[in-house]
Structure formats: C-alpha cells, structure tokens
Design an enzyme around this catalytic site. Structure first.
Site, mmCIF file in Angstrom:
data_model
loop_
_atom_site.group_PDB
_atom_site.id
_atom_site.type_symbol
_atom_site.label_atom_id
_atom_site.label_comp_id
_atom_site.label_asym_id
_atom_site.label_seq_id
_atom_site.Cartn_x
_atom_site.Cartn_y
_atom_site.Cartn_z
ATOM 1 N N HIS A 194 0.740 -1.089 0.263
ATOM 2 C CA HIS A 194 -0.223 0.667 -0.028
ATOM 3 C C HIS A 194 0.899 0.838 -0.117
ATOM 4 C CE1 HIS A 194 -3.897 1.756 0.920
ATOM 5 N NE2 HIS A 194 -2.619 3.249 1.600
ATOM 6 N N GLU A 195 2.371 1.470 1.060
ATOM 7 C CA GLU A 195 2.528 2.585 1.122
ATOM 8 C C GLU A 195 3.583 2.680 -0.259
ATOM 9 O OE1 GLU A 195 1.978 4.956 2.396
ATOM 10 O OE2 GLU A 195 0.495 3.304 4.288
ATOM 11 N N HIS A 198 1.230 4.250 -2.653
ATOM 12 C CA HIS A 198 2.131 6.350 -2.992
ATOM 13 C C HIS A 198 3.046 6.716 -3.015
ATOM 14 C CE1 HIS A 198 -1.810 5.599 -0.685
ATOM 15 N NE2 HIS A 198 -1.439 5.482 0.723
#
Length: 672
Positions: A194-195, A198
């Site tokens: 998820h990070e 980003h």
C-alpha cells in the site's frame, strides 16, 4: 443470566469486528502529502502512450530500526524476514501484471558492493533523542541522516512505533516510505505494498484531494477521473470504508489502495498500474534507470540468517544457517563453516560443511551443523559460505551475538472464552532509578509479532495460549494489557464449556508473577517488576560425552550412558544439556559425538582414524595380545548370558586383553 451472556457475546463480536478493522487500516498518507505539488504530476492526458508498460526494477534499500535488541529479536528482525517481505510485494505485483519488481540493492551509488539491508540502533546513532511518539514526528530527522541516494533507490524504513498510522509514504518526488515493524514482518499484511503504491504515485481509491468524500452523493460530483479523486479512471469514486463490501457503486474494494481488510486487497487495476509507470518514468527516472544497483552476477548465494534449533533455555547450541540463491538457477558446490568466539575472541567452536545442491533462482536451503554444549558466557558467531564463481561475496558471511547465560524461563498460560484481547511486553528494568529501559526485549500483539490470531473467536480446542521466553540474569518489568471491555468472563466460559478461565504467569524458579481467575472489567494495563538471578551453573566438561575418560566417545561410553536414561537431577554427568533429565536430547548429543576423540579427530566406530594413517590397534600395539575375558551387553546396559543363544539384536561386546590391562569395545549385530 445465560441470555445476558449470549447477548454479551453477540454485542462483543459485532463491536470487535468493526473496531479491529479500523485499528489496522490507518495510513498516514493525507497528513504527509498535504503540501504536495499537484503540478508536478503526469497524467494520461499529458502523456500519450502507444506502447506497453516497460518492466521496471526498483532498487531497494531496507532500513531496520531497533533499540539495541539482539539480531533476530523483535524488532531487530533478521534479513530473512526482510527478503520475505520484498518477495511478497513482488508476488502481488506479478499477480496484478504490474510489470514492477523490487530488488534488494547490492551495488551502491558509486559502484561499490553494499548490503541492501541496513540496521540502525537509533538509541546509539541518535543519543538523547525522544522516540516515544509515532514515527511521523521524527521520520524526517532520522531519514535525513541515514537515507541513501533517494534519487536512485527506494528507501524503506521499518520502525517499531506504537501509535498513529501503520505506515506512510510520499508521492513522487518525495522520498518517504515508512512501515511499522509488526506490519512489515507479517506475511499477510498489505501495508508495505500500500505504501509503495503511494511512493509510485497512487492515491487512495476514496481520495478527494487528500481528504475523503463524505458520502456516495458527494463522490458522484466527480466529473473528471484524470484530474479529480484518485486520478485513475477505472476506480470509480467511493467513500472510505474498512469493510470488504463496496461503499458506492463500482467501488474497487479489492485494490491495494483501499482501506479494506488485508484479505480483501488482491490487485492493482490496469489504470493504477499505468499511473505508477507514468509517475515513475517522469518523476523517479534515476530509480527506474539504475541498472547496476541489483548486480548482474549469474552466481550469487547468500547467508540470510543464522539460528539455534534448540528452543530450550540452556547452553545447548544446535546451529543452522539459511542460504538463498539470488543468482540464476543451477548446480552449486557450497563450502561453509560456523565459528564461535568467546568474549576474549578466542575460538571455542568450529564446524564446517560442504555439499552439492541444485537450486532454482530465489530458492533457499537450510544447512545444519553439529550441536555443542557451551559454558555460560557471551559469544560471537561467524558463519561463512563460499561458492566457485560467486560474483557477490559481500553477502556470504554473517556475524551475530550469541549470549548463552544461565537463563530463567518466563511462561504464560492463558484461558478465556472470547477472542483473546490481551497484549504484553517485557522490558529491562533499572532498579536504581525505578524505571523501565525503552526497547522491549519481548512482546506479543503489542507493537510486536502476532503470537496468536486476533479479530476472531477461539473454539475450545484453540485454548490455552501458551508462550515462553528465556530471561538472562537481571531485572525486568512486565506490561500486561487487557484491551477488551470484558476479560476472564468465567460465567460465559462455563456456558460455552471451554476448558479453563485464568491467566498464570510464572518463572521457572517457581516465582509467580501474575495470576487471575475472576472477571476483569474494562481495559487496563498492569505492570510487574521482578528480578532473576543466575541459577547455579553446572561444571562444564570439555569432553562431556567421554564418560570413561579414555579420550574417545565410543561403545564403552554408550554402556555407561544408557543405564542413566531417565535420571532426573541437577548437574548429572549424562545430562549434557543441563535440563535436569537424561533423555533423548542428551542421547542425540551423544550420538553426534560418537566416534570422535576429545581432540576433535574422527576415529570411527571401529577405532580407525578417518584418513587411515593409523589405527587404535597400532597405537595400543595389541596385535600380539590375547583376549582373556569378554562381556556382552544389550543397549539398555544389561549384561547378557553368553552361554546360550543370543536373540536377534544389537549388542556391545566388551573385551579384556592380557596386555597392559587394556579394554576395548565393539558393536555386534546378531540376525537369526
């Protein structure tokens, strides 16, 4: 009363499900990127692409932050866990056909060989700095002094903060990507990917300029999917939800960029994949064009971990290493050794290994070495391998502390009726200043490893929870936290027919730290201080398996050992691992030394030196001697009657000679 308990169970279940989902899904993206310059971004409208996304490799450096815990002890996690985390991300990229791959860097910015996993003792590197808050308060301070060439590498920071988000990262061209240690080391957690999403340029699927839409009607006001919302056209506007159910029509809850539970996140959409490639090519060109950072050697075998297979609180070392093939598939001849040095850096143990293996790319193998019982003390382990043609020798060795002190075991036994909601930590304790020393040495489900599943109910067969840890001499503080509204509800436990309702925490010296068997109302944290002293150590024999003192572990020693099996006493001469009993573990250690002399040479079961230069017969000069008496023993040590016929089996023959009073032994197998 029973109906009340059943309703309590139902209400607890519904509340717990909702609470746990929220608690494990918070990302710090919005706060970190509130000043992001959207003008830097590249959209599909600005770049017309007439070709497929070019596969990209992202050179990665993983920074492991800890507070001085021994290597391999949470949160100072092993490099093996780091490799596994990166492998998981690559698998999820591949499953989405993302054409993206992370690699642990092996070549530095100046062409030098480096390790792509870097360890930082933050208390030593940043003395006096306050790390008590969550990492959003200090990430820029730490990374500002430790980050490595952020224009050429993805730098991932793994840190054990305890409050705030589970992870956070900046969009291009920011350089931040931080993940909590308990999420990074959890194979099922999607926080890391998820990070990284980003960092590669993706917003949350429910994004509204770093905020969220208030409801589906608000989300429907989005008119341009390339410039509004998450700026991806195949993820329709949605509302933030922690459920696996879509919040609005078309909500792609399966995306890694949603807030759905980990088990529901399974993909990147084609539009999200395109956007990641756009952003990487435009805003991180130095990373995607760094073609040398991961090396090109066809042969690259690396030691990724060293461990002790013996889990008991004693000085018995049963060592093994895990070797991984980072090169191409092939056949390899591996030589290796483990050396143990004492506190004076003198060698006290050395064992080597050699063998041929066929290994696929990214395949790992375990190599075991001879076990050994040490004296108490602090040691250093050096493990090394070599393979002909290995192009990256920097990862062929590992150095690790090996404390082997007189341990005291702390054990936890916990029975309840609900999903277990407890957490605990153990800290070292400064008795003089009456305060704990930051940096837990062990923890469960509290900024540490998941020692048991959470968010689900336990059946009767799931209880009890049992946990133990070996404590060195010193003082400690145990933090035990009840996190539910109701704990140890023994009436409900009886109703469910579960086996018990209590928590019992004890030391192996008999001291009880905490015991409770009545209902605990509300959340609370209990703290217990205690000290443990070193048990009286048993005297260490340099050659413990040579029971008859002839310099060789052989059949005569086996005859002396077998009758002692089952003996229970401290410091018994056949209790080689000091656990208070002569048992199968001691027999295993004995058999490992069987045929070896106390000088480390192997003489074999027939008394011959392995290289056949000389034999025991030659040394003793028994060629012209005669046997004057023989005795036959079975493997229990019982002497046999040799006047009749011996039944089928294995026996030990003890022979007395007429020269020098020598006695020899040999094995005898009788088959009917």
């Amino acid at each position: 009363m029973k109906m009340v308990n059943v309703m309590r169970l139902l209400v607890f279940f519904l509340f717990f499900q909702g609470f746990s989902a929220v608690a494990q899904s918070w990302c710090g993206f919005g706060e970190l990127n509130k000043f992001h310059n959207h003008a830097e971004e590249t959209s599909k409208a600005q770049v017309e692409r007439s070709y497929l996304n070019i596969p990209k490799i992202l050179p990665t450096i993983v920074h492991i932050l800890h507070e001085g815990e021994p290597y391999g002890t949470y949160p100072n996690i092993s490099s093996e866990i780091a490799y596994q985390a990166i492998d998981s991300v690559n698998t999820w990229f591949e499953d989405s056909n993302a054409s993206l791959e992370l690699c642990i860097a092996s070549v530095g910015p100046n062409g030098e060989a480096i390790s792509g996993i870097v360890y930082h003792n933050i208390l030593a590197e940043f003395p006096g700095y306050d790390f008590s808050n969550n990492a959003q308060d200090y990430h820029s301070y730490v990374s500002g002094q430790t980050i490595i060439a952020p224009d050429e590498y993805l730098n991932i920071y793994v840190d054990n903060w305890s409050s705030g988000p589970l992870g956070f990262a900046t969009l291009p061209s920011g350089n931040t990507c931080w993940v909590r240690t308990n999420q990074f080391s959890n194979p099922g957690s999607k926080t890391l990917i998820h990070e990284i999403g980003h960092w590669c340029g993706l917003y949350h699927t429910f994004n509204d300029v770093f905020g969220t839409y208030s409801d589906c009607e608000d989300a429907a006001t989005e008119t341009n999917c390339e410039t509004q919302g998450d700026k991806v056209c195949d993820t329709p506007p949605a509302v933030q939800t922690f459920s696996c159910q879509p919040s609005c029509p078309g909500d792609v809850i399966e995306s890694y960029m949603s807030y759905a539970s980990d088990n529901c996140q399974t993909l990147f959409t084609p539009g999200q994949i395109d956007r990641m490639h756009y952003q990487l090519e435009t805003l991180r060109p130095g990373v995607v064009n760094n073609n040398i950072a991961c090396g090109t050697s066809d042969i690259d075998l690396a030691i990724i971990s060293f461990a002790n297979a013996n889990s008991e609180c004693d000085t018995y070392l049963d060592p093994f290493i895990i070797v991984k093939n980072f090169g191409l598939s092939g056949d390899f001849f591996i030589e290796g050794f483990i050396q143990v040095l004492d506190s004076n850096y003198e060698e006290v143990y050395l064992d080597d290994f050699s063998g041929a293996y066929s290994l696929d790319q990214d395949e790992s193998i375990t190599i075991s070495f001879d076990p050994y019982t040490f004296q108490f003390g602090d040691y250093t382990v050096i493990a090394t391998i070599s393979t002909p043609g290995d192009g990256w020798e920097f990862n062929n060795s590992i150095i690790q502390d090996l404390p082997l002190q007189p341990f005291t075991e702390i054990s936890v036994v916990y029975y309840d009726g609900f999903s277990p909601s407890t957490q605990f930590r153990i800290y070292e304790y400064d008795l003089e200043n009456e305060q704990y020393i930051p940096g837990s040495i062990a923890s469960c489900n509290w900024g540490g490893p998941q020692c048991w599943e959470t968010g689900q109910f336990f059946s009767a067969d799931d209880w009890p929870i049992e946990w133990s840890y070996c404590l060195q001499p010193g003082c400690y503080e145990l933090w035990w936290r009840w996190t539910s509204n109701s704990n140890l509800d023994c009436e409900l436990v009886d109703l469910l027919g579960y086996p018990g309702c209590y928590v019992d925490i004890q030391l192996s010296n008999g001291e009880q730290i905490y015991y409770a068997d009545e209902e605990i109302e509300g959340s609370q944290t209990l703290k217990f201080q205690f000290c443990v002293e070193a048990p009286n150590p048993c005297p260490i024999n340099d050659c413990p398996t040579d029971l008859d003192g002839d310099g060789l572990t052989g059949n005569s020693d086996l005859l002396l050992f077998l009758p002692e099996v089952g003996q229970q006493s401290e410091c018994h001469p056949t209790d080689f691992n000091f656990d208070g009993e002569t048992d199968i573990n001691d027999l295993t250690l004995f058999l490992n030394q069987y045929g070896y002399g106390c000088n480390g040479e192997y003489y074999g079961v027939d008394g011959a030196v392995e290289n056949n230069i000389m034999s025991i017969d030659y040394i003793l000069n028994l060629n012209d001697a005669k046997i004057i008496q023989s005795e036959v023993y079975d493997l229990s040590g019982r002497i046999m009657n040799t006047k009749g016929t011996l039944p089928e089996g294995i026996y030990i023959v003890k022979q007395y000679w007429d020269k020098y009073g020598f006695v020899t032994t040999k094995k005898l197998y009788i088959s009917q």
